[in-house]
Scaffold this motif. Sequence first.
Motif, PDB file in Angstrom:
ATOM      1  N   TYR A 198       0.830  -1.206   0.000  1.00  0.00           N
ATOM      2  CA  TYR A 198       0.000   0.000   0.000  1.00  0.00           C
ATOM      3  C   TYR A 198       0.864   1.255   0.000  1.00  0.00           C
ATOM      4  O   TYR A 198       1.840   1.345   0.740  1.00  0.00           O
ATOM      5  N   LEU A 199       0.447   2.224  -0.795  1.00  0.00           N
ATOM      6  CA  LEU A 199       1.044   3.561  -0.754  1.00  0.00           C
ATOM      7  C   LEU A 199      -0.027   4.510  -0.247  1.00  0.00           C
ATOM      8  O   LEU A 199      -1.032   4.741  -0.912  1.00  0.00           O
ATOM      9  N   PHE A 200       0.179   5.031   0.951  1.00  0.00           N
ATOM     10  CA  PHE A 200      -0.726   5.999   1.563  1.00  0.00           C
ATOM     11  C   PHE A 200      -0.199   7.386   1.224  1.00  0.00           C
ATOM     12  O   PHE A 200       0.961   7.700   1.508  1.00  0.00           O
ATOM     13  N   ILE A 201      -1.028   8.199   0.583  1.00  0.00           N
ATOM     14  CA  ILE A 201      -0.611   9.523   0.122  1.00  0.00           C
ATOM     15  C   ILE A 201      -1.317  10.592   0.944  1.00  0.00           C
ATOM     16  O   ILE A 201      -2.535  10.567   1.084  1.00  0.00           O
ATOM     17  N   MET A 202      -0.522  11.512   1.489  1.00  0.00           N
ATOM     18  CA  MET A 202      -1.075  12.604   2.287  1.00  0.00           C
ATOM     19  C   MET A 202      -0.622  13.925   1.701  1.00  0.00           C
ATOM     20  O   MET A 202       0.503  14.020   1.217  1.00  0.00           O
ATOM     21  N   GLU A 203      -1.490  14.887   1.772  1.00  0.00           N
ATOM     22  CA  GLU A 203      -1.094  16.237   1.408  1.00  0.00           C
ATOM     23  C   GLU A 203      -0.907  17.024   2.688  1.00  0.00           C
ATOM     24  O   GLU A 203      -1.812  17.092   3.525  1.00  0.00           O
ATOM     25  N   LYS A 204       0.267  17.599   2.830  1.00  0.00           N
ATOM     26  CA  LYS A 204       0.614  18.386   4.004  1.00  0.00           C
ATOM     27  C   LYS A 204       0.974  19.795   3.541  1.00  0.00           C
ATOM     28  O   LYS A 204       1.170  20.021   2.343  1.00  0.00           O
ATOM     29  N   PRO A 205       1.094  20.733   4.456  1.00  0.00           N
ATOM     30  CA  PRO A 205       1.551  22.061   4.053  1.00  0.00           C
ATOM     31  C   PRO A 205       2.945  21.958   3.425  1.00  0.00           C
ATOM     32  O   PRO A 205       3.806  21.227   3.931  1.00  0.00           O
ATOM     33  N   ALA A 206       3.166  22.651   2.331  1.00  0.00           N
ATOM     34  CA  ALA A 206       4.470  22.634   1.671  1.00  0.00           C
ATOM     35  C   ALA A 206       5.545  23.135   2.633  1.00  0.00           C
ATOM     36  O   ALA A 206       5.296  23.958   3.512  1.00  0.00           O
ATOM     37  N   SER A 207       6.739  22.601   2.448  1.00  0.00           N
ATOM     38  CA  SER A 207       7.869  22.986   3.297  1.00  0.00           C
ATOM     39  C   SER A 207       9.152  22.847   2.482  1.00  0.00           C
ATOM     40  O   SER A 207       9.115  22.478   1.309  1.00  0.00           O
ATOM     41  N   ALA A 208      10.285  23.100   3.124  1.00  0.00           N
ATOM     42  CA  ALA A 208      11.568  22.929   2.451  1.00  0.00           C
ATOM     43  C   ALA A 208      11.801  21.462   2.083  1.00  0.00           C
ATOM     44  O   ALA A 208      12.509  21.159   1.129  1.00  0.00           O
ATOM     45  N   ILE A 209      11.210  20.554   2.831  1.00  0.00           N
ATOM     46  CA  ILE A 209      11.350  19.115   2.572  1.00  0.00           C
ATOM     47  C   ILE A 209      10.263  18.624   1.632  1.00  0.00           C
ATOM     48  O   ILE A 209      10.518  17.834   0.730  1.00  0.00           O
ATOM     49  N   LEU A 210       9.036  19.064   1.844  1.00  0.00           N
ATOM     50  CA  LEU A 210       7.889  18.665   1.026  1.00  0.00           C
ATOM     51  C   LEU A 210       7.480  19.866   0.177  1.00  0.00           C
ATOM     52  O   LEU A 210       6.519  20.557   0.472  1.00  0.00           O
ATOM     53  N   THR A 211       8.210  20.101  -0.889  1.00  0.00           N
ATOM     54  CA  THR A 211       8.021  21.327  -1.648  1.00  0.00           C
ATOM     55  C   THR A 211       6.638  21.458  -2.278  1.00  0.00           C
ATOM     56  O   THR A 211       6.167  22.572  -2.483  1.00  0.00           O
ATOM     57  N   ASN A 212       5.985  20.347  -2.571  1.00  0.00           N
ATOM     58  CA  ASN A 212       4.605  20.424  -3.079  1.00  0.00           C
ATOM     59  C   ASN A 212       3.605  19.877  -2.063  1.00  0.00           C
ATOM     60  O   ASN A 212       2.418  19.770  -2.351  1.00  0.00           O
ATOM     61  N   GLY A 213       4.090  19.496  -0.891  1.00  0.00           N
ATOM     62  CA  GLY A 213       3.223  19.003   0.174  1.00  0.00           C
ATOM     63  C   GLY A 213       2.823  17.547   0.049  1.00  0.00           C
ATOM     64  O   GLY A 213       2.159  17.024   0.940  1.00  0.00           O
ATOM     65  N   LEU A 214       3.215  16.866  -1.031  1.00  0.00           N
ATOM     66  CA  LEU A 214       2.785  15.482  -1.230  1.00  0.00           C
ATOM     67  C   LEU A 214       3.778  14.506  -0.604  1.00  0.00           C
ATOM     68  O   LEU A 214       4.953  14.460  -0.960  1.00  0.00           O
ATOM     69  N   ASP A 215       3.268  13.717   0.314  1.00  0.00           N
ATOM     70  CA  ASP A 215       4.061  12.805   1.133  1.00  0.00           C
ATOM     71  C   ASP A 215       3.476  11.408   1.006  1.00  0.00           C
ATOM     72  O   ASP A 215       2.253  11.239   1.015  1.00  0.00           O
ATOM     73  N   GLY A 216       4.319  10.409   0.885  1.00  0.00           N
ATOM     74  CA  GLY A 216       3.846   9.035   0.790  1.00  0.00           C
ATOM     75  C   GLY A 216       4.402   8.183   1.911  1.00  0.00           C
ATOM     76  O   GLY A 216       5.482   8.450   2.445  1.00  0.00           O
TER      77      GLY A 216
END
Length: 159
Positions: A72-90
């Motif tokens: 399973y790949l769980f995809i979350m959208e978080k506030p963009a940051s220096a690490i998550l530049t588009n906010g998309l985290d898996g």
Amino acid sequence: MKEVIYDTAGKDDIDELIRLRIAYMIDDFGSITDYQRECMEKQLPDYFRRKLGTELVAFVARAEGRLVAAAYLFIMEKPASAILTNGLDGEVLSVYTEPAYRGQGICTQLMKNLVEYGREHELSRIDLMATDEGYPVYKKVGFEDKVQKWKDMRLKFDR
């Protein structure tokens, strides 16, 4: 070796996904209680109906008319940051292959498919927690050990 077909699961696979999720839990924890099984059987059908194909993508291997492996790949959208530049985290969850199908490269192929999906959908990163058995597979497909300055913590609510 029996023919294995790689795919993503759809709504018609929910019963099989539940069966594999429970098998994964038993394999990971050694056993589960009747209460834990009842809770999963109660929550998972609705969860999969709502999330499958959007926030949760299930990469599966099919053989002999059933699912024999899943990742399973769980995809979350978080506030963009220096690490998550588009906010998309898996996050990778519940990677499991039925015992009769282990050692045939199925998990490696599922993880390659998952990683490619993450690239194509422009995720900023994909995290996972590896067992000792899975660690070499994850390294082979490009995952690296996390080095972080933060402490990994959790607050658990007992139920």
